[in-house]
Design a protein around this motif. Structure first.
Motif, PDB file in Angstrom:
ATOM      1  N   ALA A  90      72.091 -20.427  23.731  1.00 32.52           N
ATOM      2  CA  ALA A  90      70.948 -21.049  24.676  1.00 32.52           C
ATOM      3  C   ALA A  90      71.513 -21.518  26.110  1.00 32.52           C
ATOM      4  O   ALA A  90      70.697 -21.410  27.189  1.00 32.52           O
ATOM      5  N   GLN A 104      66.188 -16.998  29.253  1.00 35.57           N
ATOM      6  CA  GLN A 104      65.199 -16.858  28.348  1.00 35.57           C
ATOM      7  C   GLN A 104      64.833 -15.345  28.036  1.00 35.57           C
ATOM      8  O   GLN A 104      64.729 -15.186  26.793  1.00 35.57           O
ATOM      9  N   ARG A 125      67.641 -14.311  25.688  1.00 38.93           N
ATOM     10  CA  ARG A 125      68.201 -15.470  24.659  1.00 38.93           C
ATOM     11  C   ARG A 125      67.844 -14.705  23.028  1.00 38.93           C
ATOM     12  O   ARG A 125      68.564 -14.687  22.319  1.00 38.93           O
ATOM     13  N   SER A 161      65.038 -18.372  18.397  1.00 45.44           N
ATOM     14  CA  SER A 161      64.804 -17.845  19.614  1.00 45.44           C
ATOM     15  C   SER A 161      63.467 -18.614  20.066  1.00 45.44           C
ATOM     16  O   SER A 161      63.472 -19.178  21.272  1.00 45.44           O
ATOM     17  N   SER A 190      64.263 -22.238  20.932  1.00 43.77           N
ATOM     18  CA  SER A 190      65.013 -22.495  22.044  1.00 43.77           C
ATOM     19  C   SER A 190      64.431 -22.338  23.341  1.00 43.77           C
ATOM     20  O   SER A 190      64.551 -23.183  24.435  1.00 43.77           O
ATOM     21  N   LYS A 191      63.076 -21.632  23.506  1.00 44.19           N
ATOM     22  CA  LYS A 191      62.421 -21.238  24.627  1.00 44.19           C
ATOM     23  C   LYS A 191      61.460 -22.573  25.047  1.00 44.19           C
ATOM     24  O   LYS A 191      60.886 -22.711  25.877  1.00 44.19           O
ATOM     25  N   GLN A 192      61.257 -23.338  23.829  1.00 40.71           N
ATOM     26  CA  GLN A 192      60.527 -24.540  24.068  1.00 40.71           C
ATOM     27  C   GLN A 192      61.098 -25.855  24.517  1.00 40.71           C
ATOM     28  O   GLN A 192      60.382 -26.978  24.819  1.00 40.71           O
ATOM     29  N   THR A 231      57.194 -20.246  27.592  1.00 37.15           N
ATOM     30  CA  THR A 231      58.526 -20.591  28.095  1.00 37.15           C
ATOM     31  C   THR A 231      58.525 -21.866  28.849  1.00 37.15           C
ATOM     32  O   THR A 231      57.584 -22.309  29.376  1.00 37.15           O
TER      33      THR A 231
END
Length: 435
Positions: free
Chosen positions: A131, A136, A139, A355, A358-360, A430
């Protein structure tokens, strides 16, 4: 693979560390039986010790994963990745040196203690490292490749196990673990630490601290986020603050609950239904993991940018249920081998969840967030055998409630089917689009 060039050293490190684990795994039942119950076909002591170890390691992972993830946020990924990789060297050294009952018990104790950190810590920190290095947009593909590297290590380790003697197996595991540590120290670059990130890129826990204190911007920038042992309150705050994170956590729990039931209970079902032996289990596992490695290394990097991780997540969960539904009603021995091809989709569930999570989360919270997901998954793995093992024994017994030997396997699949509901509610927003 060029676009993931910054991660190639991480992939090599993870492959060698996972190879060390998977080359030992197939040999351990025979080694345990030979040392604890020589010349016996059954050994209750070995079964109880294995179950106890699994439970203790699982409990340890629940506690340690958020802590390890948090420390990697504060002190850097490389420093925290060094710890589990180094600890993983110790257990195989014991049995590589000598295999007697006393040395086995030393191995057992050390493997249990190190497993609380190594079994999930390596993956947790590696995900945070990915990350840190990938945008993003890329990712999901990178996380899929990371998962594929682990599946490829399983395939290589299982194949190597067929050509190595017992002493060579533990020696190879020791060498592979050592190479992983040395290679990482020489080639792997570290990432930024918490205090190096701008305050606007620390969205959840950082904001929580700011709500509780009145600080000027200059002072706030110097505060290390989460620079303490994570509490249950902090983990709950994660779940409450981000609706998507809480949905992903529920899917992770149900997915791990199903994976836990798919292990020993499923093997006992195949043994009772089709008289499977060691080689049969190995063949099915190899087919499944070859499909998983192919899917994670090739399909996810291609499909994730096109249709999104949330679609792949739903597809993988539905496929997992279909797989076990077919197995539960199978009457021919070739059917489990054919159904083992379906993990080509099911294997995308876990990297899709990772994934999405990780985007939050901001850069300073990647470690603790992945640690929380690992902790939640570990809880499910602990609870799963308490439901599925007795259920499997009941329906394989001579007097089941009704005639359906695969009913417990169908129930395992239902956990994946139920997980489709929260997964269908996930809409990936995101971090960039929220700011």
């Amino acid at each position: 693979m060029d676009k993931f060039g910054g991660l190639k050293h991480l992939f090599v490190t993870i492959f060698m560390s996972q190879l060390a684990i998977f080359v030992v795994t197939p040999a351990m039942p025979d080694v345990t039986m030979m040392l604890l119950c020589p010349a016996q076909d059954e050994c209750s002591l070995a079964i109880y010790l294995s179950g106890f170890q699994q439970a203790i390691v699982g409990i340890g992972l629940v506690v340690m994963m958020p802590i390890i993830g948090n420390l990697s946020d504060v002190y850097g990924r490389k420093a925290l990745l060094t710890v589990p990789l180094t600890l993983a060297i110790i257990p195989p050294v014991i049995l590589a040196y000598r295999r007697t009952k006393k040395f086995y018990y030393v191995y057992y104790v050390l493997r249990t203690l190190t497993g609380m950190i190594c079994d999930g810590g390596i993956q947790c920190v590696a995900l945070a490292y990915v990350a840190d290095h990938m945008s993003q947009a890329k990712r999901a593909s990178a996380i899929g490749i990371l998962a594929g590297v682990g599946s490829a290590a399983f395939v290589c380790g299982t194949l190597a196990d067929h050509f190595l003697s017992t002493s060579q197996i533990f020696l190879v595991a020791t060498i592979a673990s050592t190479i992983a540590v040395v290679y990482m120290q020489i080639f792997l670059e570290d990432t930024a630490r918490v205090e190096e990130y701008p305050i606007e890129e620390q969205p959840i826990l950082r904001n929580n601290e700011m709500e509780d204190t009145e600080l000027d911007c200059e002072t706030a920038k110097n505060i290390k986020v989460f620079n303490r042992v994570p509490s249950l309150k902090d983990i709950i705050f994660f779940l409450r603050k981000s609706h998507t994170f809480s949905l992903a956590a529920s899917v992770a729990f149900l997915n791990s609950f199903a994976e836990g039931g798919e292990q020993a209970p499923f093997q006992y079902f195949l043994k009772a239904r089709f008289h499977f032996k060691k080689d049969n289990f190995a063949d099915v596992m190899l087919i499944a993991n070859i499909c998983s490695a192919t899917s994670q290394l090739l399909l996810m990097p291609m499909l994730a940018p096109l249709i999104g991780e949330e679609v792949l997540l739903c597809l993988g969960l539905i496929t997992g249920f279909t797989n076990l539904l077919i197995d539960s009603i199978a009457r021919k021995i070739w059917i489990p081998y054919t159904a083992a091809l379906l993990p080509i989709s099911t294997s995308l569930v876990k990297p899709s969840i990772q994934s999405i999570v990780s985007k939050q989360i901001g850069p300073s919270e990647q470690g603790i967030a992945q640690g929380c997901i690992s902790s939640i998954s570990s809880i499910a793995n602990i609870l799963s055998p308490f439901l599925y093992s007795p259920l499997t024994a009941l329906f394989l017994s001579e007097k089941p409630p009704f005639r359906y030997p695969g009913f417990s396997i169908l129930c395992v699949g239902l956990a994946w089917l139920i997980a489709v509901i929260p997964s269908a509610m996930i809409k990936v927003i995101t971090l960039v689009s929220r700011q």
